[in-house]
Design an enzyme around this catalytic site. Structure first.
Site, PDB file in Angstrom:
ATOM      1  CG  HIS A 115      -0.314   0.089   2.532  1.00 49.67           C
ATOM      2  ND1 HIS A 115       0.021  -1.024   3.282  1.00 49.67           N
ATOM      3  CD2 HIS A 115       0.088   1.152   3.267  1.00 49.67           C
ATOM      4  CE1 HIS A 115       0.587  -0.643   4.419  1.00 49.67           C
ATOM      5  NE2 HIS A 115       0.639   0.677   4.437  1.00 49.67           N
ATOM      6  CG  HIS A 179       2.443   6.611  10.670  1.00 50.35           C
ATOM      7  ND1 HIS A 179       3.444   7.274  10.024  1.00 50.35           N
ATOM      8  CD2 HIS A 179       2.389   5.385  10.085  1.00 50.35           C
ATOM      9  CE1 HIS A 179       3.964   6.493   9.085  1.00 50.35           C
ATOM     10  NE2 HIS A 179       3.357   5.336   9.108  1.00 50.35           N
TER      11      HIS A 179
HETATM   12  O1  LIG Z   1      -0.554  -2.520   7.282  1.00 51.92           O
HETATM   13  C1  LIG Z   1       0.301  -2.073   8.047  1.00 51.92           C
HETATM   14  O2  LIG Z   1       1.065  -2.788   8.655  1.00 51.92           O
HETATM   15  C2  LIG Z   1       0.463  -0.601   8.240  1.00 51.92           C
HETATM   16  C3  LIG Z   1      -0.543   0.228   8.043  1.00 51.92           C
HETATM   17  C4  LIG Z   1      -0.437   1.693   8.174  1.00 51.92           C
HETATM   18  C5  LIG Z   1      -1.371   2.349   8.948  1.00 51.92           C
HETATM   19  C6  LIG Z   1      -1.307   3.730   9.105  1.00 51.92           C
HETATM   20  C7  LIG Z   1      -0.341   4.500   8.464  1.00 51.92           C
HETATM   21  C8  LIG Z   1       0.608   3.848   7.684  1.00 51.92           C
HETATM   22  O3  LIG Z   1       1.600   4.532   7.060  1.00 51.92           O
HETATM   23  C9  LIG Z   1       0.540   2.458   7.518  1.00 51.92           C
HETATM   24  O4  LIG Z   1       1.427   1.886   6.706  1.00 51.92           O
HETATM   25 FE   LIG Z   2       3.065   3.183   6.078  1.00 47.15          FE
END
Ligand SMILES: O=C(O)/C=C/c1cccc(O)c1O
Ligand SMILES: [Fe+2]
Length: 314
Positions: A115, A179
């Site tokens: 992602h 984050h």
């Molecule tokens: O799926 C994952 O391990 C990470 C998810 C996530 C959630 C919030 C912000 C981010 O940059 C993420 O990659």
């Molecule tokens: Fe991320």
């Protein structure tokens, strides 16, 4: 030749959990505005710097950086499907150019793009294969990380290559403001989780669902001021954005993992993608940047920021 840049946070939870409607509308509106600009610019090449989250890259062989010569969606969070549209010959030329600048780059004919790559492509470009795209992985999840100064070097080497190209180019950086998602850390997890971190490619649908549910639950808790995630840090985020917008990247020569971790959380290490993207743009000449959006969104576990920039070089 022309080069534009967009750097954005990502959060794969956007379709799984919802902050207050006005907060979500503003964030999606900002993405939509940038997407309209991308469509109007109609890039002939996207160079996308992004991290992975133990979906495509694992400790069985963890490079600091990797250029995808061929790449496909990892399939996490149901974002994107099938291959990316990678211009293979050009990507290979980029590998050679970066190596010639003494940056030892890995490359892959079978990159799985998670992602970190697929969400900005979908949100900004409409789909993962809409434009020719060279994906460049920067490790921001698996300790030890490449130093920030090496992300600068990588970006500069890529930028010098792009400066000689005839295409309309869009450089994208993905992730990286504060984050702290619950990504397991090697060395402090049970053996079976270590095994996943070493070789967890292509998980079963059940394993993937369970993992994603854990992350969503983390977002729910953070939104209620509970749970173990470090709070988002708007001061850290706005300070970083200000550094990028003003264009003096020297701060990243000495920025340490500890400094990032303390304020930006575990996911804050992804800032290397923005560092490389801005260094890339800067290597092609001076630039003008502006902040397009910022809001700390707990439910999405994301200091959600968006910055765009235009190269002033002719
Ligand atoms: O799926 C994952 O391990 C990470 C998810 C996530 C959630 C919030 C912000 C981010 O940059 C993420 O990659
Ligand atoms: Fe991320």
């Amino acid at each position: 030749m022309s080069i534009k840049l967009i750097c954005v946070s990502h959060s794969p939870m956007m379709d799984f959990i919802h902050p207050a409607p006005e907060v979500e509308a503003a964030a999606r509106g900002a993405f939509a505005e940038l997407a309209q600009e991308v469509a109007a610019y109609d890039p002939e090449l996207i160079v996308l710097f992004a991290p992975d989250h133990f979906n495509g890259f694992f400790y069985d062989l963890m490079p600091p950086f990797c250029i995808g010569l061929r790449a496909k969606c990892a399939g996490d969070w149901d974002i994107g499907e099938g291959p990316l549209n990678v211009p293979e010959a050009l990507a290979l030329d980029l590998v050679k150019a970066v190596q010639a600048e003494d940056v030892d780059i890995a490359y892959s004919y079978r990159m799985q793009a998670d992602h970190g790559f697929t969400q900005p492509l979908e949100l900004l470009a409409g789909s993962v294969a809409r434009y020719p795209t060279i994906p460049i992985f920067i490790n921001g999840a698996a300790k030890p990380f490449p130093p920030c100064r090496r992300a600068l070097k990588l970006g500069e080497a890529v930028g010098r290559f792009l400066a000689g190209r005839p295409e309309r180019i869009l450089v994208v950086g993905s992730g990286g403001l504060s984050h702290d998602p619950p990504t397991p850390q090697f060395g402090s997890v049970p053996p079976e989780v270590e095994e996943f971190l070493i070789a967890g490619r292509n998980p079963s649908p059940e394993a993937r669902r369970a993992r994603q549910e854990r992350v969503v639950e983390n977002g729910r808790l953070l939104a209620r001021g509970q749970g173990s995630s470090q709070p988002l840090d708007p001061d850290w985020d706005l300070g970083l954005i200000n550094t990028f917008v003003t264009g003096d990247l020297t701060r990243f020569q000495t920025m340490t993992d500890e400094e990032i971790r303390a304020q930006g959380g575990r996911g804050g290490q992804e800032i290397r993608a923005w560092i490389a993207a801005f260094a890339c743009l800067k290597a092609a000449g001076t630039y003008q940047a502006r902040t397009r959006y910022y809001h700390p969104i707990d439910a999405w576990i994301a200091g959600m920021g968006m910055v765009s920039a235009d190269s002033l070089a002719s």
